[in-house]
Design a protein around this motif. Structure first.
Motif, PDB file in Angstrom:
ATOM      1  N   VAL A 268     -78.103 -26.155 -11.346  1.00  0.00           N
ATOM      2  CA  VAL A 268     -78.400 -27.808 -11.498  1.00  0.00           C
ATOM      3  C   VAL A 268     -78.357 -28.727 -10.919  1.00  0.00           C
ATOM      4  N   THR A 269     -78.380 -29.955 -10.207  1.00  0.00           N
ATOM      5  CA  THR A 269     -77.852 -30.698  -9.682  1.00  0.00           C
ATOM      6  C   THR A 269     -76.514 -31.448 -10.063  1.00  0.00           C
ATOM      7  N   GLN A 270     -75.443 -32.279  -9.299  1.00  0.00           N
ATOM      8  CA  GLN A 270     -74.938 -33.131  -9.593  1.00  0.00           C
ATOM      9  C   GLN A 270     -75.146 -34.567 -10.194  1.00  0.00           C
ATOM     10  N   CYS A 271     -76.291 -34.930  -9.105  1.00  0.00           N
ATOM     11  CA  CYS A 271     -76.336 -36.110  -9.349  1.00  0.00           C
ATOM     12  C   CYS A 271     -78.291 -36.462  -9.201  1.00  0.00           C
ATOM     13  N   ASN A 272     -78.817 -37.623 -10.391  1.00  0.00           N
ATOM     14  CA  ASN A 272     -80.877 -37.444 -10.086  1.00  0.00           C
ATOM     15  C   ASN A 272     -81.117 -38.297  -8.898  1.00  0.00           C
ATOM     16  N   ALA A 273     -79.903 -39.246  -8.395  1.00  0.00           N
ATOM     17  CA  ALA A 273     -80.549 -39.962  -7.265  1.00  0.00           C
ATOM     18  C   ALA A 273     -79.501 -39.803  -5.635  1.00  0.00           C
ATOM     19  N   THR A 274     -80.664 -39.988  -5.285  1.00  0.00           N
ATOM     20  CA  THR A 274     -80.607 -38.737  -3.409  1.00  0.00           C
ATOM     21  C   THR A 274     -79.910 -39.643  -2.949  1.00  0.00           C
ATOM     22  N   HIS A 275     -79.326 -41.024  -2.792  1.00  0.00           N
ATOM     23  CA  HIS A 275     -77.885 -41.685  -2.309  1.00  0.00           C
ATOM     24  C   HIS A 275     -76.707 -41.154  -2.881  1.00  0.00           C
ATOM     25  N   LYS A 276     -76.514 -40.599  -3.425  1.00  0.00           N
ATOM     26  CA  LYS A 276     -75.272 -39.477  -3.852  1.00  0.00           C
ATOM     27  C   LYS A 276     -76.032 -38.292  -4.212  1.00  0.00           C
ATOM     28  N   SER A 277     -76.529 -37.477  -4.134  1.00  0.00           N
ATOM     29  CA  SER A 277     -76.730 -36.244  -4.903  1.00  0.00           C
ATOM     30  C   SER A 277     -77.349 -35.539  -3.431  1.00  0.00           C
ATOM     31  N   VAL A 278     -77.534 -35.655  -2.342  1.00  0.00           N
ATOM     32  CA  VAL A 278     -77.370 -35.775  -0.939  1.00  0.00           C
ATOM     33  C   VAL A 278     -76.203 -35.941  -0.176  1.00  0.00           C
ATOM     34  N   PRO A 279     -74.477 -36.342  -0.412  1.00  0.00           N
ATOM     35  CA  PRO A 279     -73.872 -35.884   0.047  1.00  0.00           C
ATOM     36  C   PRO A 279     -73.231 -35.752  -0.616  1.00  0.00           C
ATOM     37  N   LEU A 280     -73.176 -34.983  -1.746  1.00  0.00           N
ATOM     38  CA  LEU A 280     -72.340 -34.658  -2.710  1.00  0.00           C
ATOM     39  C   LEU A 280     -73.074 -32.894  -1.563  1.00  0.00           C
ATOM     40  N   ILE A 281     -74.235 -32.831  -1.290  1.00  0.00           N
ATOM     41  CA  ILE A 281     -74.110 -30.869  -0.969  1.00  0.00           C
ATOM     42  C   ILE A 281     -74.035 -31.293   0.816  1.00  0.00           C
ATOM     43  N   LEU A 282     -73.545 -32.259   1.512  1.00  0.00           N
ATOM     44  CA  LEU A 282     -73.065 -32.113   2.868  1.00  0.00           C
ATOM     45  C   LEU A 282     -71.562 -31.828   3.017  1.00  0.00           C
ATOM     46  N   SER A 283     -70.675 -32.397   1.816  1.00  0.00           N
ATOM     47  CA  SER A 283     -69.646 -32.733   1.664  1.00  0.00           C
ATOM     48  C   SER A 283     -68.798 -31.287   0.770  1.00  0.00           C
ATOM     49  N   ALA A 284     -67.259 -31.600   0.679  1.00  0.00           N
ATOM     50  CA  ALA A 284     -66.441 -30.881  -0.016  1.00  0.00           C
ATOM     51  C   ALA A 284     -66.470 -32.115  -1.435  1.00  0.00           C
ATOM     52  N   ALA A 285     -66.782 -33.363  -1.467  1.00  0.00           N
ATOM     53  CA  ALA A 285     -67.374 -33.889  -2.515  1.00  0.00           C
ATOM     54  C   ALA A 285     -67.648 -33.553  -3.641  1.00  0.00           C
ATOM     55  N   SER A 286     -66.964 -33.289  -4.641  1.00  0.00           N
ATOM     56  CA  SER A 286     -68.424 -33.201  -6.020  1.00  0.00           C
ATOM     57  C   SER A 286     -68.149 -34.303  -6.886  1.00  0.00           C
ATOM     58  N   ALA A 287     -69.039 -33.980  -8.200  1.00  0.00           N
ATOM     59  CA  ALA A 287     -68.658 -34.954  -9.606  1.00  0.00           C
ATOM     60  C   ALA A 287     -67.215 -34.716 -10.104  1.00  0.00           C
ATOM     61  N   ASP A 288     -66.531 -33.604  -9.873  1.00  0.00           N
ATOM     62  CA  ASP A 288     -65.076 -34.204 -10.259  1.00  0.00           C
ATOM     63  C   ASP A 288     -64.334 -34.750  -9.385  1.00  0.00           C
ATOM     64  N   ASN A 289     -64.756 -34.290  -7.752  1.00  0.00           N
ATOM     65  CA  ASN A 289     -64.250 -35.283  -7.270  1.00  0.00           C
ATOM     66  C   ASN A 289     -64.741 -36.514  -5.953  1.00  0.00           C
ATOM     67  N   PHE A 290     -65.058 -37.223  -6.877  1.00  0.00           N
ATOM     68  CA  PHE A 290     -65.799 -37.945  -6.176  1.00  0.00           C
ATOM     69  C   PHE A 290     -65.238 -39.100  -5.243  1.00  0.00           C
ATOM     70  N   GLU A 291     -64.118 -39.199  -5.448  1.00  0.00           N
ATOM     71  CA  GLU A 291     -63.109 -40.187  -4.557  1.00  0.00           C
ATOM     72  C   GLU A 291     -63.457 -39.930  -3.082  1.00  0.00           C
ATOM     73  N   ILE A 292     -63.085 -38.855  -2.592  1.00  0.00           N
ATOM     74  CA  ILE A 292     -62.594 -37.773  -1.458  1.00  0.00           C
ATOM     75  C   ILE A 292     -63.810 -38.107  -0.704  1.00  0.00           C
ATOM     76  N   ILE A 293     -65.169 -38.104  -0.759  1.00  0.00           N
ATOM     77  CA  ILE A 293     -65.893 -38.456   0.009  1.00  0.00           C
ATOM     78  C   ILE A 293     -66.058 -39.839   0.642  1.00  0.00           C
ATOM     79  N   TYR A 294     -64.542 -40.522   0.582  1.00  0.00           N
ATOM     80  CA  TYR A 294     -64.837 -41.913   1.231  1.00  0.00           C
ATOM     81  C   TYR A 294     -63.557 -41.786   2.598  1.00  0.00           C
ATOM     82  N   SER A 295     -62.999 -40.728   2.306  1.00  0.00           N
ATOM     83  CA  SER A 295     -61.545 -39.940   3.117  1.00  0.00           C
ATOM     84  C   SER A 295     -62.227 -38.851   4.306  1.00  0.00           C
ATOM     85  N   GLN A 296     -62.921 -38.435   3.750  1.00  0.00           N
ATOM     86  CA  GLN A 296     -63.465 -36.587   4.320  1.00  0.00           C
ATOM     87  C   GLN A 296     -65.162 -37.119   5.205  1.00  0.00           C
TER      88      GLN A 296
END
Length: 568
Positions: A268-296
């Motif tokens: 299953v995808t972690q989000c059904n909106a492209t602007h968030k689902s693709v970055p979740l694929i490309l990074s260590a950020a996940s639905a459980d720790n999304f805030e790390i996306i701003y610093s990694q």
């Protein structure tokens, strides 16, 4: 007819009647949401009477209520937006992601969709501009709300406020953790606007907040080996229309012949909106720790640190989101869309193949490549060439349910095209003789009017099974299997395990032999240390929700169980 027109004209010449009409117009979104949303009786009382009291009180402030309605023109515009979304998705308020989508959706995508929402747009056009016209009419005419009418209106508004407050207090007692006021339209919409603005501002500062970050990544594989790893990010592809996943139509004729291909069935995808689902694929950020996306940074930087030449080759329009930020980490960035030198107005995913050939030929012995495709994004008919017009008729321009067969035909043809594209990538990688793998997964799935709800498209505030369930494939070259046979064995062992797009980052690093403290083998499906974990969905406020708490309906739960998937 003339007599009828005169009666209408006479009725509209009285401010008292316009006052009533303006109140009704402002309450339309509230009444629609009362019908579409699930809430307790107490909450329904608060949901209706609290905004009613505000509208009635505000409109009674002036002798010409049209003046107040013009002040509230933003509310009319939000109401129009809300009504279109209800027409499209069937339920839910305007989520914060909807506002972000306004800034991240290309004009081409928007025009493709809006051109097929003519009935809803016409209706909203008449309601919105009709209200504005009547507001100016109220300002022009001589009649005024007399003091007695205004006094009675304020008394009714006060009574309505009392009733709504009682309902709100009762709802709060029933659900102590809920913020009743923030759940009432239009307060909830303004809150979502504020949240979207704050999220946008945080993303704009990404370069500063992440500039000092490092994965401290190193490669564990022999430096003498030629290695190529390709991550293909698809678009709007749902598992139910892939023959590899049991679909009755043959939509994967080429991939089905690949012997070293592992298909994961419970993804299953972690989000059904492209602007968030693709970055979740490309990074260590996940639905459980999304805030790390701003610093990694992204996986592209991890491979670069480990000595790989990197490329981001895209058939998507740049939209100034994290996908764009991450793409700029690559050594080579090439775009088919949104570039003045673009090869055509509607490039196809197959047009990425020459770019792939060129990069492979010129970029040394260690390569990591991200291919960001356009996949099966609506309008489906524009995503494939005539070679893949297998299922006909396929004119998918009409969004009425009675034309669903045409939509399905064109969608299935787009999956055929994706199958051929992925098989072509595999052929190119196989011919290099390198130690190589291809990892494919899309950002999310799609609704195509599949059940009685007649839901369509994706990115709806409340997801569905069809938007969540996606394919995930890994292909291994013979050379890779000779060096690291345990990877494919583990992948095959875990092919039916419940996973999410969180697996992409960790599995891709594992496949490439990249070591970093940010790699968690628990989420790598090719690792001995893999272990299924609770799957979360990222809601529009960037908080994790379990699958059974993200708005799924009984129809969705039934489909998960029918497919033998873990729910939640």
């Amino acid at each position: 007819m003339k007599h009828f027109k005169k009666k209408i004209s006479d009725w509209l010449s009285k401010q008292q009647n316009l006052y009533i009409l303006f109140t009704i117009i402002l309450m339309i979104p509230t009444c629609l949401l009362l019908y579409t949303e699930e809430m307790s009786i107490a909450m329904r009382v608060a949901y209706f009477f609290l905004p009613l009291s505000v509208y009635m009180g505000l409109l009674a402030m002036r002798q010409k209520p049209g003046i107040v309605l013009l002040w509230l023109s933003l509310l009319l515009l939000l109401g129009a937006f809300q009504e279109v979304l209800l027409y499209l998705f069937g339920n839910s308020i305007i989520a914060s992601d909807m506002f972000l989508n306004l800034f991240t959706t290309s004009t081409g995508e928007a025009s493709e969709l809006l051109g097929n929402l003519i009935p809803a747009l016409i209706l909203v056009f008449f309601v919105f501009f009709g209200a504005i016209y009547l507001a100016f009419h109220s300002v022009r005419i001589e009649d005024r709300l007399n003091a007695n009418v205004r006094k009675k209106s304020i008394i009714i508004a006060a009574c309505s406020l009392l009733i709504g407050s009682i309902g709100g207090v009762t709802a709060k007692v029933q659900e102590p953790d809920e913020n009743v006021l923030l759940n009432i339209y239009p307060v909830n919409v303004f809150y979502n606007m504020k949240f979207a603005r704050e999220s946008w501002h945080k993303s704009k500062n990404y370069r500063k907040t992440s500039e000092a970050f490092s994965f401290q990544a190193k490669s564990l594989h022999p430096s003498s080996d030629k290695e190529i790893y390709v991550l293909v990010i698809g678009e709007t592809s749902r598992s139910d229309n892939w023959s590899l996943y049991g679909y009755e139509r043959e939509t994967n004729p080429r991939l089905s012949k690949e012997k070293s291909l592992v298909c994961f069935t419970d993804v299953v995808t972690q989000c059904n909106a492209t602007h968030k689902s693709v970055p979740l694929i490309l990074s260590a950020a996940s639905a459980d720790n999304f805030e790390i996306i701003y610093s990694q940074k992204s996986i592209i930087t991890a491979f670069k640190e480990a000595g790989f030449k990197t490329a981001f080759l895209s058939n998507q329009v740049p939209n100034n989101t994290f996908t764009d930020f991450f793409s700029r980490e690559a050594d080579v960035v090439e775009l088919l869309r949104g570039d003045p030198l673009a090869i055509s107005d509607n490039p196809l995913d197959h047009d990425l193949l020459p770019l792939l050939d060129n990069f492979i030929a010129k970029s040394g012995s260690k390569q990591f490549i991200v291919l960001h495709t356009y996949g099966s994004h609506f309008n489906y008919r524009d995503r494939y060439s005539g070679k893949f017009r297998v299922f006909v008729p396929d004119n998918s321009a009409n969004l009425e349910y009675r034309h669903r067969d045409l939509l399905i035909n064109s969608y299935d043809n787009s999956i055929l095209s994706t199958d051929d594209f992925l098989a072509s990538v595999i052929d190119k990688l196989r011919n290099t003789g390198a130690v190589t793998c291809m990892f494919y997964l899309p950002d999310h799935g799609e609704d195509i009017m599949d059940d009685d709800r007649h839901r369509f498209l994706h990115a709806s505030p409340c997801p569905t099974y069809y938007q969540l369930h996606i394919p995930l494939l890994i292909w291994f070259s013979d050379e890779y299997n000779d060096r690291y046979p345990e990877a494919m064995r583990n992948a095959a062992l875990h092919r039916s395990a419940p996973i999410s797009t969180r697996a992409a980052f960790h599995t891709m690093l594992d496949l490439g032999g990249i070591t970093t403290v940010y790699l968690d083998s628990v989420f790598s499906v090719v690792s001995n240390g893999f272990s299924p974990r609770r799957r979360s969905y990222l809601n529009d406020h960037n908080l994790p929700e379990s699958l059974d708490n993200c708005g799924l309906k009984k129809e969705d739960e039934a489909m998960f169980k029918k497919r033998g998937m873990v729910f939640p």
